[in-house]
Design an enzyme around this catalytic site. Sequence first.
Site, short mmCIF file in Angstrom:
data_model
loop_
_atom_site.label_atom_id
_atom_site.label_comp_id
_atom_site.label_asym_id
_atom_site.label_seq_id
_atom_site.Cartn_x
_atom_site.Cartn_y
_atom_site.Cartn_z
N SER A 234 0.84 -1.20 0.00
CA SER A 234 0.00 0.00 0.00
C SER A 234 0.87 1.24 0.00
O SER A 234 2.01 1.23 0.50
CB SER A 234 -0.90 0.01 1.23
OG SER A 234 -1.55 1.25 1.37
N TYR B 158 -1.75 -0.41 10.55
CA TYR B 158 -1.81 -0.75 9.13
C TYR B 158 -0.56 -0.28 8.40
O TYR B 158 0.08 -1.02 7.65
CB TYR B 158 -3.06 -0.13 8.52
CG TYR B 158 -3.27 -0.45 7.06
CD1 TYR B 158 -3.73 -1.71 6.66
CD2 TYR B 158 -3.05 0.51 6.07
CE1 TYR B 158 -3.94 -2.00 5.32
CE2 TYR B 158 -3.26 0.25 4.73
CZ TYR B 158 -3.71 -1.02 4.35
OH TYR B 158 -3.92 -1.30 3.03
#
Length: 699
Positions: A577, A590
Amino acid sequence: METKEFKYVDYLWKESEAEKLGDDQVALFLYRSNVLGADLRVTNYGGGNTSCKTMEKDPLSGEEREVLWVKGSGGDIGTLKRDGIAGLYVDKLHGLKNAYIGIEFEDEIVPLYYHCLHDLDSKAPSIDTPLHGLLPFKHIDHLHPDALIAVAAAKDSEAITKEIWGDKMGWVPWQRPGFDLALQLEKCLNDNPGIRGIVLGSHGLFTWGDTSYECYMNSLEVIEAASQYIADREGKDREVFGGTKMESLPESERKQQAALLSPVLRGLCSSEQKMIGHFTDDERVLQFVNSQDLSKLAPLGTSCPDHFLRTKIQPLVLELGANDDLTDPMAVKEKITPAFEQYRQEYATYYETCKRDNSPAMRDPNPVVILYPGVGMFTFAKNKQTARVASEFYLNAINVMRGAEAISEYTALPRQEAFDIEYWLLEEDKLKRMPPEKPLSRRVAIITGAGGGIGKAIADKLAEQGANVFLTDIEEERLIEANATYKRDISAFGLCNVANPDSVKEAFEAASLEFGGVDIVVHSAGLAISKPLEETTQKDWDLLQDVLVKGQFNMAQKGTAIMKTQGFGGDIINIASKNGLVAGKNNVGYGTAKAAQQHMTRLLAAEFGGDKIRVNTVNPDGVIVGSKIWEGAWAEGRAKAYGITVEELPAFYAKRNLMNEIIRPEDIANAVFALAAILDKSTGNTINVDGGMAEAFLR
């Protein structure tokens, strides 16, 4: 119409379906073809051909002329449709006799088939076309039933044919399919008027009828008679295949052995080009590979040309015991490599001994069929369908050997005859007409999180480009739905908790058992939790680390082990990501996990470059449409962090990238495809798929 009971074949004719076709003889012939092809005891996949004859108006003269409608080249009667047949004038096929100058030149007749066409939209006529055209019957079946080939391949085939059917069946000795064989069939019928069919030595069966149904019934009755004859003798004077030499492993152990061995075999079979595998432990296979007669029968090879073309000159029998330790694949590979080298050398000798002046160059010398006593049979070919069909054909060959040995003695094609079939110039031309392979053909991909969203889009893209895909997820229902979107032989699936090493091991074993090994590992499984530090729980942290980081570690560890065993490199592609590069608030769990994924990629790229295993990252951003992680709390958390509503997120993310583009799962899939199929000199790299986020630029 009364339904007849058969013991050894399936009666599948439905009069209600046939009545709908009226008096359309072509439609009835296609219907007969499909029901015959639905029973593999009647004919194998792609084997045999069927036909009918009708009166049609000549578009030039307006005269009524007889036309043969016959399965075209390369089709399968089980799935035959109107566009898969050829329509040729019968009188013109007979007229080819005037151009025929002898068996040495019979291949020169084949181009002339096109001069016999009535239907200009015909499928290419097959080599068997004149075999139907020179016989006078309205409906004809040419089939390869195991029972009939057993009779045809028996040492005293002609005498056995007469014993079963008396004067009602003709018999012709082995001859390669072609115009001369058609002349021999015509002569056999003329010499034996009133016969119901002809047995072709070492080959198969011709039967016929005045109507499609009569032809169908004739075929079934002849096959039933041969099957009964064999059944009455099987095991009476001698145990099947000489009796049992060894016992099979229990089923679960067989499967595990096969899964561990498959990548070893795939690597050895792929010395010239990558192959895809198939495994079966069918009871009939086990009876053969565990038998006393395995060493006698396996080297003989097959008899029927259809069997031989798909299974090669003979199988390779592994000199491994069912209880041998396969836990060290490299040691196993070293142990069995000499057997593969010997097989290749023997194949080269066969080629050099039998080749003719105009023979095509020697093809891949690796085995197609590999027999493992106590465990089962492996087959390797250019794709899963071809490997599976080869397995089915060798099972047919096993049935033939069992039947022939029960009634007499099995005989295979002489080596020269077999070579002339395998390296037939007409077969070579057929191979040259095959469409080019897709970029990811001959490769196997395992994809985590493939039940939907980005993972499913990646699986779709890789499958579209020729790869076999093994889907994994933790939700079985989603997996079943996802797998159902693919055609047979393209995909398989299995539950997998990527955080559990045992679950990952089982997934790779299932993929190896299904396809022979793995070339591409895509770790796409993910979730997202967006919380400030003080609200992030230990459970949140552990879950993100387990799925994203530990999951990637587990997949890479098992995947690289299989790739190293296979010996031809591979790809590991991790879906990370933008958040692993860009610091943002309310994202500690995350973002940290994604950063770990990215650096692990670089570390593994450095470790496995020498093994030709490329390890790369794809960094998406803002994949809201179609992505699972944007359901629920994550979307709410990100919306809160940016001070907007959940409904405003798609537009917000599109506006913040340089290209003002919405990023979709298909965009991520394109990046994965590029890494796996095009960027074959790239490793340790990152591809950002985010529409352009300046703060995420790597340099």
